[in-house]
Design a protein around this motif. Structure first.
Motif, PDB file in Angstrom:
ATOM      1  N   ARG A   1       0.830  -1.197   0.000  1.00 59.93           N
ATOM      2  CA  ARG A   1       0.000   0.000   0.000  1.00 59.93           C
ATOM      3  C   ARG A   1       0.871   1.256   0.000  1.00 59.93           C
ATOM      4  O   ARG A   1       1.934   1.262   0.618  1.00 59.93           O
ATOM      5  CB  ARG A   1      -0.858  -0.039   1.281  1.00 59.93           C
ATOM      6  N   CYS A   2       0.431   2.291  -0.675  1.00 57.66           N
ATOM      7  CA  CYS A   2       1.215   3.526  -0.714  1.00 57.66           C
ATOM      8  C   CYS A   2       1.250   4.174   0.674  1.00 57.66           C
ATOM      9  O   CYS A   2       0.209   4.368   1.299  1.00 57.66           O
ATOM     10  CB  CYS A   2       0.635   4.523  -1.726  1.00 57.66           C
ATOM     11  N   LEU A   3       2.457   4.489   1.117  1.00 54.37           N
ATOM     12  CA  LEU A   3       2.616   5.094   2.439  1.00 54.37           C
ATOM     13  C   LEU A   3       1.992   6.474   2.498  1.00 54.37           C
ATOM     14  O   LEU A   3       1.575   6.939   3.548  1.00 54.37           O
ATOM     15  CB  LEU A   3       4.105   5.228   2.780  1.00 54.37           C
ATOM     16  N   GLU A   4       1.965   7.133   1.355  1.00 50.03           N
ATOM     17  CA  GLU A   4       1.467   8.501   1.306  1.00 50.03           C
ATOM     18  C   GLU A   4      -0.036   8.567   1.073  1.00 50.03           C
ATOM     19  O   GLU A   4      -0.733   9.342   1.702  1.00 50.03           O
ATOM     20  CB  GLU A   4       2.161   9.278   0.179  1.00 50.03           C
ATOM     21  N   CYS A   5      -0.514   7.785   0.129  1.00 48.10           N
ATOM     22  CA  CYS A   5      -1.912   7.903  -0.307  1.00 48.10           C
ATOM     23  C   CYS A   5      -2.828   6.826   0.271  1.00 48.10           C
ATOM     24  O   CYS A   5      -4.037   6.936   0.152  1.00 48.10           O
ATOM     25  CB  CYS A   5      -2.012   7.833  -1.823  1.00 48.10           C
ATOM     26  N   ASN A   6      -2.243   5.782   0.793  1.00 40.74           N
ATOM     27  CA  ASN A   6      -3.043   4.706   1.371  1.00 40.74           C
ATOM     28  C   ASN A   6      -3.702   3.819   0.320  1.00 40.74           C
ATOM     29  O   ASN A   6      -4.547   2.997   0.635  1.00 40.74           O
ATOM     30  CB  ASN A   6      -4.094   5.291   2.335  1.00 40.74           C
TER      31      ASN A   6
ATOM     32  N   ARG B   1       4.085   0.646  -8.005  1.00 38.07           N
ATOM     33  CA  ARG B   1       3.748   2.045  -8.241  1.00 38.07           C
ATOM     34  C   ARG B   1       2.381   2.360  -7.651  1.00 38.07           C
ATOM     35  O   ARG B   1       1.457   1.549  -7.716  1.00 38.07           O
ATOM     36  CB  ARG B   1       3.736   2.316  -9.746  1.00 38.07           C
ATOM     37  N   CYS B   2       2.288   3.571  -7.113  1.00 38.67           N
ATOM     38  CA  CYS B   2       1.002   4.015  -6.586  1.00 38.67           C
ATOM     39  C   CYS B   2       0.174   4.563  -7.740  1.00 38.67           C
ATOM     40  O   CYS B   2       0.646   5.408  -8.500  1.00 38.67           O
ATOM     41  CB  CYS B   2       1.202   5.098  -5.532  1.00 38.67           C
ATOM     42  N   PRO B   3      -1.058   4.097  -7.865  1.00 39.18           N
ATOM     43  CA  PRO B   3      -1.895   4.557  -8.980  1.00 39.18           C
ATOM     44  C   PRO B   3      -2.281   6.023  -8.853  1.00 39.18           C
ATOM     45  O   PRO B   3      -2.659   6.649  -9.843  1.00 39.18           O
ATOM     46  CB  PRO B   3      -3.136   3.665  -8.889  1.00 39.18           C
ATOM     47  N   ARG B   4      -2.169   6.592  -7.665  1.00 43.71           N
ATOM     48  CA  ARG B   4      -2.524   7.996  -7.539  1.00 43.71           C
ATOM     49  C   ARG B   4      -1.313   8.924  -7.666  1.00 43.71           C
ATOM     50  O   ARG B   4      -1.235   9.737  -8.573  1.00 43.71           O
ATOM     51  CB  ARG B   4      -3.229   8.279  -6.225  1.00 43.71           C
ATOM     52  N   CYS B   5      -0.353   8.804  -6.754  1.00 46.04           N
ATOM     53  CA  CYS B   5       0.768   9.751  -6.766  1.00 46.04           C
ATOM     54  C   CYS B   5       1.868   9.321  -7.736  1.00 46.04           C
ATOM     55  O   CYS B   5       2.817  10.068  -7.963  1.00 46.04           O
ATOM     56  CB  CYS B   5       1.332   9.955  -5.365  1.00 46.04           C
ATOM     57  N   GLN B   6       1.751   8.109  -8.277  1.00 44.93           N
ATOM     58  CA  GLN B   6       2.702   7.600  -9.270  1.00 44.93           C
ATOM     59  C   GLN B   6       4.089   7.320  -8.690  1.00 44.93           C
ATOM     60  O   GLN B   6       5.029   7.061  -9.428  1.00 44.93           O
ATOM     61  CB  GLN B   6       2.833   8.575 -10.458  1.00 44.93           C
TER      62      GLN B   6
HETATM   63 ZN   LIG Z   1       0.605   7.312  -3.500  1.00 48.22          ZN
END
Ligand SMILES: [Zn+2]
Length: 209
Positions: free
Chosen positions: A131-136, A164-169
């Motif tokens: 899971r993305c640490l920044e965006c969850n 890769r995070c689908p939101r923040c990339q």
């Molecule tokens: Zn993210």
């Protein structure tokens, strides 16, 4: 400040960054998932003092909303999204209608143990670092070729696994402190598994403080 588009897992040690938004949304599309339930499906919302704990929970794969807005909204969201409220604010726990845990420890890692113990959270290998640490948001696996130019050359040479995070990339990979973090997670596992044995003969400890 723009910062790098990539992030190693050890960046968790850098503490809180950004802070523009009031909360990192994400995982909101749980759909049919029984949110706030038990075990792996549990979802959390943490107050503004618990940024590092939020990141740790995300490392373990738990959907954790880190809320930097006001207290009233914090409780409202916990109810509305059926999330377990994690807070250090004593009076919040007096409100009814939601599931919550008052965090007593100061150290983020000990806080994590508190949460795991309280809800008997399973630590699943397949959920770690997902899971993305920044965006969850849940990360997507990508191949080394796909992140060319986005991560330093030496990293590209040394690693095969990226996500890769689908939101923040942001691109994540197992960096040098990754093993240390794995070690800490193993430590938690051992400690939690040892709980039952250790308390034998000692009897339950009463409330203190
Ligand atoms: Zn993210």
């Amino acid at each position: 400040m723009r910062g790098h588009p990539h992030l190693r897992w050890e960046d968790i040690d850098e503490g809180q960054k950004g802070g523009r938004g009031r909360g990192d949304r994400g995982g909101g599309e749980a759909g049919g998932l029984s949110a706030g339930g038990t075990g792996q499906g549990m979802r959390f919302i943490a107050d503004r003092s618990l940024g590092k704990l939020s990141r740790w929970l995300r490392i373990l794969g738990y959907d954790t909303l880190y809320w930097r807005g006001d207290e009233k909204e914090l409780v409202e969201l916990a109810v509305k999204e059926d999330r377990v409220l994690l807070t250090r604010i004593v009076h919040l726990m007096e409100e009814k209608g939601f599931k919550g845990l008052l965090i007593r420890e100061d150290n983020p890692f000990r806080q994590l143990k508190e949460v795991i113990r309280a809800f008997r959270l399973p630590i699943k290998e397949e959920a770690l670092f997902s899971r993305c640490l920044e965006c969850n948001l849940p990360l997507e696996k990508v191949r080394a070729e796909e992140v060319e130019g986005e991560v330093p050359e030496f990293v590209l040479l040394q690693h095969r696994e990226f996500s890769r995070c689908p939101r923040c990339q942001k691109v994540f990979w197992p960096g040098t402190h990754y093993e240390r973090m794995r070690g800490l997670i193993e430590e938690v596992k051992r400690e939690i598994e040892g709980d039952g044995r250790e308390t034998e003969g000692k009897g339950p400890s009463g409330p203190t403080g």
